[in-house]
Design a protein around this motif. Structure first.
Motif, PDB file in Angstrom:
ATOM      1  N   PRO A  10      71.395-103.462 -11.765  1.00  0.00           N
ATOM      2  CA  PRO A  10      71.751-102.310 -11.305  1.00  0.00           C
ATOM      3  C   PRO A  10      70.890-101.112 -11.228  1.00  0.00           C
ATOM      4  O   PRO A  10      70.245-101.054 -12.155  1.00  0.00           O
ATOM      5  N   ARG A  11      70.797 -99.933 -10.259  1.00  0.00           N
ATOM      6  CA  ARG A  11      70.444 -98.947  -9.919  1.00  0.00           C
ATOM      7  C   ARG A  11      70.883 -97.437 -10.207  1.00  0.00           C
ATOM      8  O   ARG A  11      71.868 -97.335 -10.540  1.00  0.00           O
ATOM      9  N   TYR A  12      69.944 -96.733 -11.164  1.00  0.00           N
ATOM     10  CA  TYR A  12      70.424 -95.986 -11.487  1.00  0.00           C
ATOM     11  C   TYR A  12      69.826 -94.579 -10.787  1.00  0.00           C
ATOM     12  O   TYR A  12      68.730 -94.444 -10.735  1.00  0.00           O
ATOM     13  N   LYS A  13      70.349 -92.933 -10.844  1.00  0.00           N
ATOM     14  CA  LYS A  13      70.080 -92.134 -10.617  1.00  0.00           C
ATOM     15  C   LYS A  13      69.119 -91.428 -11.890  1.00  0.00           C
ATOM     16  O   LYS A  13      70.388 -91.037 -12.822  1.00  0.00           O
ATOM     17  N   VAL A  14      68.176 -91.219 -11.787  1.00  0.00           N
ATOM     18  CA  VAL A  14      67.531 -90.616 -12.932  1.00  0.00           C
ATOM     19  C   VAL A  14      66.495 -89.401 -12.398  1.00  0.00           C
ATOM     20  O   VAL A  14      65.957 -89.316 -11.683  1.00  0.00           O
ATOM     21  N   THR A  15      67.366 -88.221 -13.526  1.00  0.00           N
ATOM     22  CA  THR A  15      66.690 -87.307 -13.288  1.00  0.00           C
ATOM     23  C   THR A  15      65.989 -86.612 -14.541  1.00  0.00           C
ATOM     24  O   THR A  15      66.487 -86.281 -15.812  1.00  0.00           O
ATOM     25  N   ILE A  16      64.520 -86.382 -14.167  1.00  0.00           N
ATOM     26  CA  ILE A  16      63.490 -85.753 -14.788  1.00  0.00           C
ATOM     27  C   ILE A  16      63.001 -84.243 -14.815  1.00  0.00           C
ATOM     28  O   ILE A  16      63.197 -83.731 -13.908  1.00  0.00           O
ATOM     29  N   ARG A  17      63.204 -83.614 -15.631  1.00  0.00           N
ATOM     30  CA  ARG A  17      63.070 -82.153 -15.317  1.00  0.00           C
ATOM     31  C   ARG A  17      61.900 -81.749 -17.204  1.00  0.00           C
ATOM     32  O   ARG A  17      61.743 -82.103 -18.175  1.00  0.00           O
ATOM     33  N   CYS A  18      60.781 -80.973 -16.255  1.00  0.00           N
ATOM     34  CA  CYS A  18      59.696 -80.757 -17.342  1.00  0.00           C
ATOM     35  C   CYS A  18      59.761 -79.909 -18.327  1.00  0.00           C
ATOM     36  O   CYS A  18      60.113 -78.823 -17.618  1.00  0.00           O
ATOM     37  N   GLY A  19      59.666 -79.620 -19.368  1.00  0.00           N
ATOM     38  CA  GLY A  19      60.060 -78.840 -20.271  1.00  0.00           C
ATOM     39  C   GLY A  19      59.050 -78.438 -20.324  1.00  0.00           C
ATOM     40  O   GLY A  19      59.338 -76.953 -20.818  1.00  0.00           O
ATOM     41  N   GLN A  20      57.747 -78.025 -19.551  1.00  0.00           N
ATOM     42  CA  GLN A  20      56.547 -76.901 -19.449  1.00  0.00           C
ATOM     43  C   GLN A  20      56.850 -75.780 -18.681  1.00  0.00           C
ATOM     44  O   GLN A  20      56.883 -74.750 -18.737  1.00  0.00           O
ATOM     45  N   CYS A  21      56.764 -76.526 -17.250  1.00  0.00           N
ATOM     46  CA  CYS A  21      57.351 -75.789 -15.904  1.00  0.00           C
ATOM     47  C   CYS A  21      58.490 -75.898 -15.273  1.00  0.00           C
ATOM     48  O   CYS A  21      58.263 -75.322 -15.061  1.00  0.00           O
ATOM     49  N   GLY A  22      59.367 -76.597 -15.980  1.00  0.00           N
ATOM     50  CA  GLY A  22      60.616 -76.663 -15.275  1.00  0.00           C
ATOM     51  C   GLY A  22      60.639 -77.420 -14.287  1.00  0.00           C
ATOM     52  O   GLY A  22      61.903 -77.344 -13.393  1.00  0.00           O
ATOM     53  N   GLU A  23      59.418 -78.302 -13.423  1.00  0.00           N
ATOM     54  CA  GLU A  23      59.614 -78.665 -12.515  1.00  0.00           C
ATOM     55  C   GLU A  23      60.488 -80.135 -12.918  1.00  0.00           C
ATOM     56  O   GLU A  23      61.043 -80.529 -13.739  1.00  0.00           O
ATOM     57  N   LYS A  24      61.963 -80.331 -11.495  1.00  0.00           N
ATOM     58  CA  LYS A  24      62.508 -81.120 -11.230  1.00  0.00           C
ATOM     59  C   LYS A  24      62.388 -82.589 -10.449  1.00  0.00           C
ATOM     60  O   LYS A  24      61.594 -82.260  -9.558  1.00  0.00           O
ATOM     61  N   TYR A  25      62.693 -84.101 -10.530  1.00  0.00           N
ATOM     62  CA  TYR A  25      62.642 -85.043 -10.049  1.00  0.00           C
ATOM     63  C   TYR A  25      63.435 -85.478 -10.552  1.00  0.00           C
ATOM     64  O   TYR A  25      64.178 -86.155 -10.886  1.00  0.00           O
ATOM     65  N   ILE A  26      64.412 -85.971  -8.528  1.00  0.00           N
ATOM     66  CA  ILE A  26      65.140 -87.261  -8.575  1.00  0.00           C
ATOM     67  C   ILE A  26      64.674 -88.575  -8.318  1.00  0.00           C
ATOM     68  O   ILE A  26      64.191 -88.710  -7.225  1.00  0.00           O
ATOM     69  N   LEU A  27      64.888 -89.288  -9.229  1.00  0.00           N
ATOM     70  CA  LEU A  27      64.452 -90.655  -9.117  1.00  0.00           C
ATOM     71  C   LEU A  27      65.730 -92.134  -8.752  1.00  0.00           C
ATOM     72  O   LEU A  27      66.834 -91.369 -10.091  1.00  0.00           O
ATOM     73  N   ARG A  28      64.743 -92.848  -8.672  1.00  0.00           N
ATOM     74  CA  ARG A  28      65.487 -93.890  -8.509  1.00  0.00           C
ATOM     75  C   ARG A  28      64.927 -94.460 -10.051  1.00  0.00           C
ATOM     76  O   ARG A  28      63.693 -95.237  -9.624  1.00  0.00           O
TER      77      ARG A  28
END
Length: 55
Positions: free
Chosen positions: A6-24
């Motif tokens: 199964p696929r999952y929605k993976v949200t990654i947020r950088c602890g240094q600059c705050g950039e946010k990535y939403i990936l599968r």
């Protein structure tokens, strides 16, 4: 018929600059998720907040 993981929605947020990535991603054998993410645009590879939800 092939058995796909199964696929999952993976949200990654950088602890240094705050950039946010939403990936599968799909679960891998090491207990993580294969998304193709390597590092943030600021160069951070370790200080990441990861949230996983079913798709």
């Amino acid at each position: 018929m092939t058995d796909t993981k199964p696929r999952y929605k993976v949200t990654i947020r950088c602890g240094q600059c705050g950039e946010k990535y939403i990936l599968r991603g799909r679960p891998n054998n090491e207990g993580g998720y294969d998304t193709g993410f390597k590092r943030c645009v600021c160069g951070n590879e370790t200080n990441l907040d990861i949230d996983v939800t079913p798709e």
